[in-house]
Scaffold this motif. Sequence first.
Motif, PDB file in Angstrom:
ATOM      1  N   PRO A 167       0.794  -1.229   0.000  1.00  0.00           N
ATOM      2  CA  PRO A 167       0.000   0.000   0.000  1.00  0.00           C
ATOM      3  C   PRO A 167       0.826   1.277   0.000  1.00  0.00           C
ATOM      4  CG  PRO A 167      -0.993  -1.593   1.461  1.00  0.00           C
ATOM      5  CD  PRO A 167       0.317  -2.198   1.029  1.00  0.00           C
ATOM      6  N   GLU A 168       1.923   1.275   0.738  1.00  0.00           N
ATOM      7  CA  GLU A 168       2.738   2.487   0.827  1.00  0.00           C
ATOM      8  C   GLU A 168       3.268   2.938  -0.534  1.00  0.00           C
ATOM      9  OE1 GLU A 168       3.103   0.316   4.772  1.00  0.00           O
ATOM     10  OE2 GLU A 168       2.958  -0.176   2.633  1.00  0.00           O
ATOM     11  N   ASP A 169       3.377   2.016  -1.467  1.00  0.00           N
ATOM     12  CA  ASP A 169       3.960   2.349  -2.770  1.00  0.00           C
ATOM     13  C   ASP A 169       3.066   3.234  -3.633  1.00  0.00           C
ATOM     14  OD1 ASP A 169       6.225   0.879  -2.176  1.00  0.00           O
ATOM     15  OD2 ASP A 169       5.470  -0.953  -3.106  1.00  0.00           O
ATOM     16  N   VAL A 170       1.781   3.359  -3.300  1.00  0.00           N
ATOM     17  CA  VAL A 170       0.891   4.211  -4.088  1.00  0.00           C
ATOM     18  C   VAL A 170       0.689   5.573  -3.444  1.00  0.00           C
ATOM     19  CG1 VAL A 170      -0.326   2.213  -5.021  1.00  0.00           C
ATOM     20  CG2 VAL A 170      -1.246   3.389  -3.008  1.00  0.00           C
ATOM     21  N   ALA A 171       1.308   5.807  -2.284  1.00  0.00           N
ATOM     22  CA  ALA A 171       1.171   7.090  -1.603  1.00  0.00           C
ATOM     23  C   ALA A 171       1.659   8.223  -2.490  1.00  0.00           C
ATOM     24  CB  ALA A 171       1.952   7.073  -0.289  1.00  0.00           C
ATOM     25  N   GLY A 172       0.839   9.254  -2.651  1.00  0.00           N
ATOM     26  CA  GLY A 172       1.213  10.421  -3.434  1.00  0.00           C
ATOM     27  C   GLY A 172       1.090  10.255  -4.931  1.00  0.00           C
ATOM     28  N   LEU A 173       0.619   9.093  -5.402  1.00  0.00           N
ATOM     29  CA  LEU A 173       0.517   8.849  -6.837  1.00  0.00           C
ATOM     30  C   LEU A 173      -0.908   9.045  -7.347  1.00  0.00           C
ATOM     31  CD1 LEU A 173       2.737   5.656  -7.196  1.00  0.00           C
ATOM     32  CD2 LEU A 173       3.402   8.050  -7.461  1.00  0.00           C
ATOM     33  N   LYS A 174      -1.013   9.252  -8.649  1.00  0.00           N
ATOM     34  CA  LYS A 174      -2.312   9.387  -9.311  1.00  0.00           C
ATOM     35  C   LYS A 174      -2.637   8.054  -9.990  1.00  0.00           C
ATOM     36  CE  LYS A 174      -0.393  12.817 -11.363  1.00  0.00           C
ATOM     37  NZ  LYS A 174      -0.050  13.933 -12.283  1.00  0.00           N
ATOM     38  N   VAL A 175      -3.713   7.415  -9.538  1.00  0.00           N
ATOM     39  CA  VAL A 175      -4.028   6.055  -9.975  1.00  0.00           C
ATOM     40  C   VAL A 175      -5.401   5.994 -10.640  1.00  0.00           C
ATOM     41  CG1 VAL A 175      -4.200   3.644  -9.289  1.00  0.00           C
ATOM     42  CG2 VAL A 175      -2.692   5.188  -8.012  1.00  0.00           C
ATOM     43  N   ARG A 189      -8.995   1.023   0.230  1.00  0.00           N
ATOM     44  CA  ARG A 189      -8.535   0.532   1.530  1.00  0.00           C
ATOM     45  C   ARG A 189      -7.052   0.840   1.717  1.00  0.00           C
ATOM     46  NH1 ARG A 189     -11.448  -4.342   0.385  1.00  0.00           N
ATOM     47  NH2 ARG A 189      -9.525  -5.594   0.463  1.00  0.00           N
ATOM     48  N   TRP A 190      -6.291   0.698   0.635  1.00  0.00           N
ATOM     49  CA  TRP A 190      -4.867   1.024   0.703  1.00  0.00           C
ATOM     50  C   TRP A 190      -4.669   2.505   1.038  1.00  0.00           C
ATOM     51  CZ3 TRP A 190      -1.104  -1.548  -3.282  1.00  0.00           C
ATOM     52  CH2 TRP A 190      -1.189  -2.935  -3.163  1.00  0.00           C
ATOM     53  N   ILE A 191      -5.446   3.340   0.399  1.00  0.00           N
ATOM     54  CA  ILE A 191      -5.316   4.784   0.605  1.00  0.00           C
ATOM     55  C   ILE A 191      -5.662   5.155   2.045  1.00  0.00           C
ATOM     56  CG2 ILE A 191      -6.297   7.025  -0.023  1.00  0.00           C
ATOM     57  CD1 ILE A 191      -6.562   5.935  -2.891  1.00  0.00           C
TER      58      ILE A 191
END
Length: 312
Positions: A167-175, A189-191
Motif C-alpha cells: 500500500p505504501e507504494d501508491v502514496a502520493g501517486l495518481k491512480v 482501503r490502501w489509501i
Amino acid sequence: MSYSAKLFSAVVAGLLSLMAPMAGIVHAQEVDLSPEQKGRVRAEKVEAAIKLIPADYKFVTPGKFTVASVPGRLPFAAYASDNKTPVGSEPDVAQLVADSLGLQLELVPIAWADWPLGVVSGRFDAAIHNITVTEERKEKFDFSTYRNDLLGFYSPLNGKVTSVSKPEDVAGLKVIVSSGTNQEQILLRWIEANKAKGLAASEVQYYDDEAVLDVALQSGRADLYLGPNATSAFKASKDKKTKLVGTFSGGWPQTAEIAVATKKGSGLAQAVTVALNEQIKNGNYAKLLSRWSLTAEGVSESRTNPPGLPKK
C-alpha cells in the motif's frame, strides 16, 4: 470526475474518434481472430482423466464437451472474424480439457449472467470464463482451478514508478481505476491505510472511455492504472506502451483462483482437474498462457474445490 477531467476526456475522445478505425485495423492484424485458430494448443487423450468420468454422467451432447463461453474482450474471449466463433484464452482452456477427455469441443456463446443457471440446469457441461472460486459459488458448483486471479498495476514504459508491492507504494501517486470494481475497493482501503500512517494522499481517477484512459496514462496525467492483470498484460504485449510494475491477488488479502465450473456433485470436476494437471505437466498449459500473455497468472497445480473467497 472533476470538471477538468471531464473536459480532458471530451477533447481526447474527439481526437481518438478520428484514429479509431486505423487502430482497429492494426489490432486485428496482430491477433489471430480466425475461427480455425491454427495456433491453438491441442492435446492427446488423458486416459487417467477419462477413467474418472462417472459412468452415469450424461454429457449435454454425447461425444461433446459443451462449454459456456462469454465473448467480450481478449484475452479471455471474443468473436472470431466469422462473428460467431468464440476465440481467446478461455476457449483454448476448454479445448485442452475437451481433448484430454477425448471429446469434441462445443462452445456456446452466452451473456455472463447466464452461465450459473446454464450449468445447474444441465444446459452446459461446464462454464469456462475467468470464473473466480468463492465459497458462495461452491454451494452450487464444483471447481477445477487453472489460473491465479491477479490484479495488476501498469505504468507507461517511461513512467517514474518501477514497483508496487505494498500500500505504501501508491502514496502520493495518481491512480486510474474503474468505479464499482473489486480493485477500486482494494485501492481505497490502501489509501485509507496510508492516511492512517500519515503518508501522502493518492489521487484516484475514473474514466469511462478506455481510449481516454490510455491517453491520460501516456500523457502523464496519471501515474498508474490498476485493473485485471489478464486484460492489461495482453494489451501491454500488443501495444508496447505500458509495463507491469506489480501484481497481487484479486481477493487481496485472500488468494483468489480462476477455475472451470461444473455442476455440484456431477462428478466431472475430478476428471477435469486430472486433465488440467496433465497439461500443466506436459507443457501445453504453459504454451497456452504464453500465447495470450498470461504467464504471470499460471498455477503449478490444478486443484478441485480449494478454499474460495469468503462470503461477504
